[in-house]
Motif scaffolding. Sequence first.
Motif, PDB file in Angstrom:
ATOM      1  N   SER A   1       8.057  12.505  -7.852  1.00  0.00           N
ATOM      2  CA  SER A   1       7.822  13.882  -8.436  1.00  0.00           C
ATOM      3  C   SER A   1       8.815  14.927  -7.959  1.00  0.00           C
ATOM      4  CB  SER A   1       6.414  14.010  -7.942  1.00  0.00           C
ATOM      5  OG  SER A   1       6.341  14.386  -6.598  1.00  0.00           O
ATOM      6  N   LYS A   2       9.072  14.634  -6.647  1.00  0.00           N
ATOM      7  CA  LYS A   2      10.389  15.666  -6.222  1.00  0.00           C
ATOM      8  C   LYS A   2      11.492  15.328  -7.112  1.00  0.00           C
ATOM      9  CE  LYS A   2       8.080  16.887  -2.759  1.00  0.00           C
ATOM     10  NZ  LYS A   2       7.593  18.109  -2.710  1.00  0.00           N
ATOM     11  N   VAL A   3      11.774  14.261  -7.434  1.00  0.00           N
ATOM     12  CA  VAL A   3      12.990  14.297  -8.413  1.00  0.00           C
ATOM     13  C   VAL A   3      12.817  15.115  -9.791  1.00  0.00           C
ATOM     14  CG1 VAL A   3      14.470  12.642  -9.752  1.00  0.00           C
ATOM     15  CG2 VAL A   3      14.114  12.342  -7.302  1.00  0.00           C
ATOM     16  N   ILE A   4      11.700  14.518 -10.285  1.00  0.00           N
ATOM     17  CA  ILE A   4      11.201  15.513 -11.559  1.00  0.00           C
ATOM     18  C   ILE A   4      11.186  16.685 -11.206  1.00  0.00           C
ATOM     19  CG2 ILE A   4       9.264  15.914 -13.162  1.00  0.00           C
ATOM     20  CD1 ILE A   4       8.674  12.871 -12.889  1.00  0.00           C
ATOM     21  N   THR A   5      10.931  17.294 -10.167  1.00  0.00           N
ATOM     22  CA  THR A   5      10.917  18.860 -10.118  1.00  0.00           C
ATOM     23  C   THR A   5      12.219  19.328  -9.679  1.00  0.00           C
ATOM     24  OG1 THR A   5       8.747  18.671  -8.885  1.00  0.00           O
ATOM     25  CG2 THR A   5       9.914  20.585  -8.268  1.00  0.00           C
ATOM     26  N   PHE A   6      12.902  18.717  -9.125  1.00  0.00           N
ATOM     27  CA  PHE A   6      14.400  19.048  -9.058  1.00  0.00           C
ATOM     28  C   PHE A   6      15.146  19.237 -10.053  1.00  0.00           C
ATOM     29  CE2 PHE A   6      18.678  17.801  -7.900  1.00  0.00           C
ATOM     30  CZ  PHE A   6      19.337  18.909  -7.106  1.00  0.00           C
ATOM     31  N   LEU A   7      15.116  18.210 -10.952  1.00  0.00           N
ATOM     32  CA  LEU A   7      15.741  18.244 -12.321  1.00  0.00           C
ATOM     33  C   LEU A   7      15.223  18.792 -13.417  1.00  0.00           C
ATOM     34  CD1 LEU A   7      16.759  14.281 -12.583  1.00  0.00           C
ATOM     35  CD2 LEU A   7      18.013  16.297 -11.610  1.00  0.00           C
TER      36      LEU A   7
ATOM     37  N   PHE B   1       0.636  -1.213   0.014  1.00  0.00           N
ATOM     38  CA  PHE B   1      -0.048  -0.031  -0.057  1.00  0.00           C
ATOM     39  C   PHE B   1       1.106   1.260  -0.067  1.00  0.00           C
ATOM     40  CE2 PHE B   1      -2.255   3.167   2.429  1.00  0.00           C
ATOM     41  CZ  PHE B   1      -3.053   3.403   1.459  1.00  0.00           C
ATOM     42  N   PHE B   2       1.847   1.382   0.948  1.00  0.00           N
ATOM     43  CA  PHE B   2       2.670   2.569   1.034  1.00  0.00           C
ATOM     44  C   PHE B   2       3.724   2.715   0.039  1.00  0.00           C
ATOM     45  CE2 PHE B   2       0.882   2.496   5.414  1.00  0.00           C
ATOM     46  CZ  PHE B   2       0.163   3.807   5.393  1.00  0.00           C
ATOM     47  N   MET B   3       4.590   1.832  -0.228  1.00  0.00           N
ATOM     48  CA  MET B   3       5.612   1.920  -1.266  1.00  0.00           C
ATOM     49  C   MET B   3       5.413   2.676  -2.516  1.00  0.00           C
ATOM     50  SD  MET B   3       8.056   1.129   0.406  1.00  0.00           S
ATOM     51  CE  MET B   3       9.559   0.525   0.227  1.00  0.00           C
ATOM     52  N   PRO B   4       4.193   2.074  -3.100  1.00  0.00           N
ATOM     53  CA  PRO B   4       3.898   2.920  -4.366  1.00  0.00           C
ATOM     54  C   PRO B   4       3.664   4.443  -4.271  1.00  0.00           C
ATOM     55  CG  PRO B   4       2.696   0.956  -4.485  1.00  0.00           C
ATOM     56  CD  PRO B   4       3.447   0.967  -3.076  1.00  0.00           C
TER      57      PRO B   4
ATOM     58  N   ALA C   1       5.793   7.383  -5.728  1.00  0.00           N
ATOM     59  CA  ALA C   1       5.238   8.497  -6.637  1.00  0.00           C
ATOM     60  C   ALA C   1       5.917   9.815  -6.070  1.00  0.00           C
ATOM     61  CB  ALA C   1       3.628   8.449  -6.565  1.00  0.00           C
ATOM     62  N   PHE C   2       5.839  10.056  -4.634  1.00  0.00           N
ATOM     63  CA  PHE C   2       6.180  11.183  -3.969  1.00  0.00           C
ATOM     64  C   PHE C   2       7.581  11.504  -4.265  1.00  0.00           C
ATOM     65  CE2 PHE C   2       8.057  13.255  -0.241  1.00  0.00           C
ATOM     66  CZ  PHE C   2       7.368  14.593  -0.386  1.00  0.00           C
ATOM     67  N   PHE C   3       8.550  10.720  -4.129  1.00  0.00           N
ATOM     68  CA  PHE C   3       9.875  11.009  -4.400  1.00  0.00           C
ATOM     69  C   PHE C   3      10.359  10.948  -5.882  1.00  0.00           C
ATOM     70  CE2 PHE C   3      10.720   8.988  -0.131  1.00  0.00           C
ATOM     71  CZ  PHE C   3      11.334  10.344   0.402  1.00  0.00           C
TER      72      PHE C   3
END
Length: 67
Positions: free
Chosen positions: A58-64, A47-50, A54-56
């Motif tokens: 989106s953070k990587v996409i925003t960071f890059l 339940f939690f791993m996907p 998805a959270f991390f």
Amino acid sequence: MSTIISLLLLGVSLSMDTFSISLSIGTFNISKNKIIFISTLVGIMHFFMPMIGAFFGSKVITFLNIN
């Protein structure tokens, strides 16, 4: 359309993981309490791993700055 395909692939991969765990539980003589604990732990992780990924992601996409 790609969202449907990615959700389908996520479901298939989680199903294969759960199937392998159920095979390993079935081959060993494990008590009922341990079976319930392992099943609950796997369910929580599935339940939690996907959501964490998805959270991390989106953070990587925003960071890059990838859009």
